[in-house]
Enzyme design. Structure first.
Site, PDB file in Angstrom:
ATOM      1  CD  GLU A 131       5.962   5.837  -3.264  1.00 15.74           C
ATOM      2  OE1 GLU A 131       4.880   6.256  -2.795  1.00 15.74           O
ATOM      3  OE2 GLU A 131       6.501   4.803  -2.859  1.00 15.74           O
ATOM      4  CG  HIS A 186       5.684  -5.137  -6.250  1.00 16.28           C
ATOM      5  ND1 HIS A 186       4.410  -4.643  -6.244  1.00 16.28           N
ATOM      6  CD2 HIS A 186       6.225  -4.762  -5.067  1.00 16.28           C
ATOM      7  CE1 HIS A 186       4.200  -4.012  -5.099  1.00 16.28           C
ATOM      8  NE2 HIS A 186       5.276  -4.061  -4.368  1.00 16.28           N
TER       9      HIS A 186
HETATM   10  C1  TPP Z   1       3.454   3.165  -3.374  1.00 18.12           C
HETATM   11  C2  TPP Z   1       4.345   2.186  -2.721  1.00 18.12           C
HETATM   12  N1  TPP Z   1       5.504   2.603  -2.162  1.00 18.12           N
HETATM   13  C3  TPP Z   1       6.320   1.735  -1.541  1.00 18.12           C
HETATM   14  C4  TPP Z   1       6.007   0.414  -1.470  1.00 18.12           C
HETATM   15  C5  TPP Z   1       6.943  -0.570  -0.767  1.00 18.12           C
HETATM   16  N2  TPP Z   1       6.362  -1.002   0.502  1.00 18.12           N
HETATM   17  C6  TPP Z   1       5.648  -2.138   0.584  1.00 18.12           C
HETATM   18  S1  TPP Z   1       5.018  -2.364   2.087  1.00 18.12           S
HETATM   19  C7  TPP Z   1       5.669  -0.955   2.693  1.00 18.12           C
HETATM   20  C8  TPP Z   1       5.422  -0.580   4.125  1.00 18.12           C
HETATM   21  C9  TPP Z   1       3.976  -0.397   4.426  1.00 18.12           C
HETATM   22  O1  TPP Z   1       3.759  -0.197   5.777  1.00 18.12           O
HETATM   23  P1  TPP Z   1       2.319  -0.205   6.416  1.00 18.12           P
HETATM   24  O2  TPP Z   1       1.379   0.548   5.554  1.00 18.12           O
HETATM   25  O3  TPP Z   1       2.449   0.241   7.810  1.00 18.12           O
HETATM   26  O4  TPP Z   1       1.851  -1.735   6.358  1.00 18.12           O
HETATM   27  P2  TPP Z   1       2.463  -2.997   7.106  1.00 18.12           P
HETATM   28  O5  TPP Z   1       3.499  -3.569   6.193  1.00 18.12           O
HETATM   29  O6  TPP Z   1       2.997  -2.571   8.395  1.00 18.12           O
HETATM   30  O7  TPP Z   1       1.324  -3.959   7.225  1.00 18.12           O
HETATM   31  C10 TPP Z   1       6.405  -0.313   1.698  1.00 18.12           C
HETATM   32  C11 TPP Z   1       7.168   0.917   1.884  1.00 18.12           C
HETATM   33  C12 TPP Z   1       4.809  -0.006  -2.095  1.00 18.12           C
HETATM   34  N3  TPP Z   1       4.438  -1.289  -2.123  1.00 18.12           N
HETATM   35  N4  TPP Z   1       3.989   0.899  -2.688  1.00 18.12           N
END
Ligand code: TPP
Ligand code: MG
Lengths: 323, 321
Positions: free
Chosen positions: A60, A129
């Site tokens: 972000e 959230h």
């Molecule tokens: C700071 C922040 N930005 C965006 C999000 C929205 N978001 C939730 S999960 C995710 C993807 C995360 O991917 P990864 O770290 O690879 O974990 P996975 O879901 O594959 O286990 C995003 C963008 C969030 N929760 N927190």
């Protein structure tokens, strides 16, 4: 004029502005291949291509920081923060950079930047959230904060935001995307910093915005059955705040209820009621009431969450108390 | 490793699988709300990893936390009850799917802001060092989380202060719909640890025995004072990012290919080939796992909703606690 959803209205505004001005581009998490987590930018990636519809890493601070930089070179980025809760990860860039640069360097730097984001509770997403921290962002001079409550306003205000030369937080509400309303076709602009009367009435003034407009309109319909006519002023922009229509309405009704989804302490209602007392003290017939979220982080459990969020009944009750 | 321990780990993996499948159903029935991120396909990662910890070792993870909770010793009952928002859930129904925790089992949560728990993990380890405890903090996160500043700040700090953390990246190839290649400057994520001169390795996350072996080795090195280490575990989520993911970003073919490496299937084969357990015995474990989950579903569904006054509890620490 067409009856379309809030989602379509926002999508239309973005699309038309991108067609109109090649300097406009969008960037954010999942805006491209995925089509936007709220499906607002569905089809954009195929049409405008990866240069103008930029999927970003989960970063972000880098999203907002780089959008600020790009904006200062003359492009017009629309940077998306997937939800407003993630804006805290970019707070330095929003508060210490975007809101300051133009002033601090005495007008040299210009940042035509829109930060599109989504707030609000009610979807059982838990404490981190579900927030409505709009007032936090409205606290900072140098930033503009817009939060539409109808599809038409969403379209008109987003277009205005993209054409504006100031950094703007454009806050959508997660549970309004399906709401339908009449939206003018083509180049429809709603000026930033203008409140509007969404419903006329003589007995009480309800001041609200975003999702709470929907609830306030429902409450007003119920109240009308009892012969109570509420006037509803929709702020639409929190900063710069257009208090005139509020004061004007209050001078007519002498009573006010302020409805916001965020917490009461130090919130939008605190600001509005202070301004009414400052500017229309002689017209006050009853203490001003605020309807807000309970002072707790929002819980996951559906019933507890609904208990914490403002409800139509709360608005009706508050109106009856000020009458 | 004792046979009983193998069967225990196998059962944990199957419990997680079935619990996730049942959760998906309960979600579709509207009994679970909010976001639901399933762990199906990644069971060997946390089961292998957490089997290598000692009781004093802390575990902290992101929102994809149901499996991790089970591996940390939380019951299927209290996990499912939390998913249903019930008073009997681990977080009293106030946390939900993304916010499971049980500090008595040294499981420090379920955190829903991507990357935000990494500096916290450094802090858990700092607390242990400060208080002269010999615990190692195991911090799990996704590939996507390695692109946010928090990750880099936490790794750097842990190295500078020589904090006993095992950083574990669960590389499931995607952060939501974005492939690692499109979001990360290096696709081999462990290389990021090189930037902090941190010992690192990677392992196949579909093979529980490999995960466990590597984790045992690294955790004990860290406990002996090596400073933080970094483990990249390659895996794949068989389901969408969360329920309702349209999955426009990947082909069915790719999912099918990974499913050929089903972590439960791989472990089954291993156990039979090594003559540790017979097919009948494993089927028996499957049956037990089904019973555990069915019992948990029944428990969760028949549990009470949290009382209204719970809304205002635990905003601040109660006087005298
Ligand atoms: C700071 C922040 N930005 C965006 C999000 C929205 N978001 C939730 S999960 C995710 C993807 C995360 O991917 P990864 O770290 O690879 O974990 P996975 O879901 O594959 O286990 C995003 C963008 C969030 N929760 N927190
Ligand atoms: Mg991932």
């Amino acid at each position: 004029m067409a009856k379309i959803t809030m989602r379509q209205a926002i999508s239309q505004a973005l699309w038309e502005e991108m067609e109109r001005d090649p300097q406009v581009f969008i960037m954010g998490q999942e805006v491209g291949v995925w089509g936007g987590t709220y499906a607002v930018t569905k089809g954009f990636y195929d049409h405008f291509g990866p240069e103008r519809v930029r999927d970003t890493p989960i970063a972000e601070a880098a999203i907002i920081g780089s959008a600020i930089g790009a904006a200062m070179t003359g492009t017009r980025p629309v940077a998306e923060l997937m939800t407003i809760n993630f804006a805290f990860s970019a707070m330095d860039h929003i508060v210490n950079e975007a809101a300051k640069l133009h002033y601090m360097f005495n007008g040299q730097m210009v940042l035509p930047l829109v930060i599109r984001t989504v707030g609000g509770g009610g979807r059982q997403l838990g404490a981190t959230h579900s927030q409505t921290p709009d007032a936090v962002f409205a606290h900072f001079p140098g930033l503009k904060v817009v939060a539409p409550g109808t599809p038409a306003d969403a379209k008109g205000l987003l277009k205005a935001a993209i054409r504006s030369n100031d950094p703007i937080m454009f806050i959508e509400h997660a549970t309004l995307y399906q709401v339908r309303g009449d939206v003018p076709d083509g180049d429809y602009i709603v000026p930033i910093g203008k409140s509007t009367v969404q419903r006329s009435g003589d007995h009480v003034t309800i001041v609200t915005y975003s999702k709470m407009l929907e609830l306030s309109l429902k409450a007003a319909d119920e109240l009308a059955k009892d012969g109570i006519e509420a006037e509803i002023v929709d702020l639409r922009t929190l900063r710069p705040l257009d208090i005139e229509p509020v004061i004007e309405s209050f001078k007519k009704t002498n009573r006010a209820v302020i409805v916001e989804e965020g917490w009461k302490s130090f919130g939008v209602g605190a600001e509005i009621s202070a301004q009414i007392y400052e500017q229309a003290f002689d017209y006050v017939d009853a203490p001003i009431k605020r309807v807000t979220q309970k002072e707790v982080p929002l819980p996951y459990n559906r019933d507890l969450e609904q208990m914490a969020l403002p409800q139509v009944e709360d608005i009706i009750k508050a109106v009856k108390e000020v009458l | 490793m004792e046979k009983s321990e193998h069967l225990n780990l196998y059962q944990q993996m199957v419990v997680i699988r079935i619990l996730e499948e049942r959760s998906a159903e309960l979600y579709q029935q509207g009994k679970i709300g909010g976001f639901l991120h399933l762990y199906i396909g990644q069971e060997a990662v946390s089961t292998g990893l957490i089997s290598a910890r000692k009781p004093q070792d802390r575990v902290i993870t992101a929102y994809r936390d149901h499996g991790v909770a089970i591996n940390c010793g939380l019951s299927a009952r209290e996990v499912l009850a939390e998913l249903l928002g019930k008073a009997t859930g681990v977080s009293g129904g106030k946390g939900g799917s993304m916010h499971l925790a049980d500090v008595n089992k040294n499981f420090w949560g379920g955190h829903a802001i991507v990357g935000a728990h990494l500096p916290i993990a450094a802090g858990l380890a700092l607390g242990d060092v400060y208080q002269k405890q010999d615990g190692v903090t195991i911090c799990m996160f996704g590939d996507g989380a390695t692109n946010i500043g928090y990750f880099h700040e936490a790794l750097n700090l842990s190295k500078v202060w020589k904090l006993p953390v095992l950083w574990v990246c669960e590389n499931n190839q995607y952060g939501m719909g974005t492939t690692v290649e499109r979001a990360s400057a290096v696709s081999e994520i462990r290389l990021k640890a090189d930037g902090y001169a941190m010992k690192n390795d990677n392992v196949d996350g579909m093979d529980i025995m490999k995960v466990r072996e590597k984790a045992l080795e690294m955790i004990e090195e860290i406990r002996s004072g090596s400073g933080p280490q970094f483990l990249e575990i390659n895996t794949y989520r068989f389901r969408g990012h969360s329920m309702g993911d349209p999955e426009r970003y990947r082909q069915q073919e790719e999912i099918r290919k990974w499913q050929e490496n089903d972590p439960i299937g791989i472990y089954r084969k291993y156990l039979m080939k090594q003559k540790i357990a017979s097919e009948e015995e494993l089927n028996e474990e499957d049956k037990k796992a089904t019973e555990i989950v069915e019992d948990a579903v029944h428990f969760a569904e028949s549990s009470p909703e949290p009382a209204a006054e719970e809304l205002f509890k635990n905003i601040y620490v109660e006087e005298g606690r």
